[in-house]
Design an enzyme around this catalytic site. Sequence first.
Site, mmCIF file in Angstrom:
data_model
loop_
_atom_site.group_PDB
_atom_site.id
_atom_site.type_symbol
_atom_site.label_atom_id
_atom_site.label_comp_id
_atom_site.label_asym_id
_atom_site.label_seq_id
_atom_site.Cartn_x
_atom_site.Cartn_y
_atom_site.Cartn_z
ATOM 1 N N CYS A 113 0.819 -1.227 0.000
ATOM 2 C CA CYS A 113 0.000 0.000 0.000
ATOM 3 C C CYS A 113 0.849 1.272 0.000
ATOM 4 O O CYS A 113 0.355 2.350 -0.326
ATOM 5 C CB CYS A 113 -0.941 0.002 1.194
ATOM 6 S SG CYS A 113 -2.122 -1.343 1.145
ATOM 7 N N HIS A 249 -3.749 7.352 2.543
ATOM 8 C CA HIS A 249 -4.047 6.003 2.057
ATOM 9 C C HIS A 249 -5.458 5.633 2.516
ATOM 10 O O HIS A 249 -5.832 5.872 3.665
ATOM 11 C CB HIS A 249 -3.024 5.023 2.628
ATOM 12 C CG HIS A 249 -3.302 3.601 2.278
ATOM 13 N ND1 HIS A 249 -3.658 3.215 1.011
ATOM 14 C CD2 HIS A 249 -3.292 2.473 3.034
ATOM 15 C CE1 HIS A 249 -3.845 1.904 0.997
ATOM 16 N NE2 HIS A 249 -3.637 1.429 2.214
ATOM 17 N N ASN A 279 -9.952 -0.233 -0.271
ATOM 18 C CA ASN A 279 -8.496 -0.097 -0.213
ATOM 19 C C ASN A 279 -7.923 -0.635 -1.529
ATOM 20 O O ASN A 279 -7.959 -1.844 -1.763
ATOM 21 C CB ASN A 279 -7.963 -0.879 0.993
ATOM 22 C CG ASN A 279 -6.454 -0.763 1.142
ATOM 23 O OD1 ASN A 279 -5.769 -0.296 0.237
ATOM 24 N ND2 ASN A 279 -5.951 -1.218 2.275
#
Length: 322
Positions: A113, A249, A279
């Site tokens: 990520c 994020h 996500n």
Amino acid sequence: MMRSRIAGTGGYLPDRVLTNAELEEMVSTTDDWIRERTGIRERRIVAPGQTTCDLATAAAQAALEMASVAAADIDLIIVATTTPDRVYPSTACLLQERLGVHGCPAFDVQAVCTGFMYALAIADRFIRTGGVRYALVVGAETYSRILDWNDRTTCVLFGDGAGAVVLEAVTEPGILSTHIHADGRYKELLTVPWGIGQGYDRLREVSGFMTMQGAEVFRHAVRMLGAIVDETLAANGMQRGEVDWLVPHQANIRIIEATAKKLHLGLDRVVVTVAYHGNTSAASVPLALDVAVRDGRIQRGDVVLLEAFGGGFTWGSALVRF
Ligand code: ACO
């Protein structure tokens, strides 16, 4: 010394919307649980046969168009991805070919990520040291392909997508600073424990899908993102109130709220796309940035803090004068 600025942004989401209501039919979960714990309402999922490079290409083309830069003028291509089309060549090489560019360096970065923050930090250094006028930096994922769709603790959290920026070498800094970190001691908390280097036989013993100890990841994410906010502001001699926008994020609305609180920023100054994107791992920050640039929230001159946290653990940030 040259510095880099973001000359254009782009994003791409696959057409297929997967709602929480549909997930209720697939695993033992509820729309309420997913929304309350994560803020996610829906996510996008790639079509059969659609790959990470397909998403990356669409996002890259949108960024090039906004920047008014021809593909032939790109000097460097970096793709951050955890879900490459092939073991090799890299997705960056595949993207280069799709864009009709030949000869410039092209490589992938793998920091899950945090991948886009790593890629941005690397591209910024290439520009600072000279030789690169335009860099294409992409975060792209088909994360749905490494999810166990029978595991309710992970499959409700993620989605597919791609985001991109074109960096341009300029004399006045756009990217003020970048900060990247890793700590491999946390490797077991968030992982796809199998990889090609272990051989296919190992797949009988370990999972080929992602596994996560969610509550532990949550705790570390809040702590490490809080620390990187302090590090980033200190490196620029800035106070909390001087940041106009946070582009975090998009893993979980509760982690986002904790970082916003640390910055003393109201949620109206935070770009939140997690409800509709889920996500998207390395794609999440550039996708959110693109949304807020295109809807006019982020304006030229605004000070924007980008940050991410992911498997490794890895974590990173960039402070940008847009
Ligand atoms: N639906 C219903 N119940 C569920 C679900 C679900 N989808 N998933 C888990 N539960 C249950 C659990 O089994 C548990 O039940 P129990 O109490 O009977 O054992 C209960 O809900 C609570 O589970 P927790 O894991 O403690 O829930 P938590 O509040 O921590 O929320 C979540 C879980 C959303 C995963 C949260 O921990 C989180 O967001 N963690 C961080 C994830 C993250 O940020 N990842 C970022 C990096 S991702 C990357 O790098 C690839």
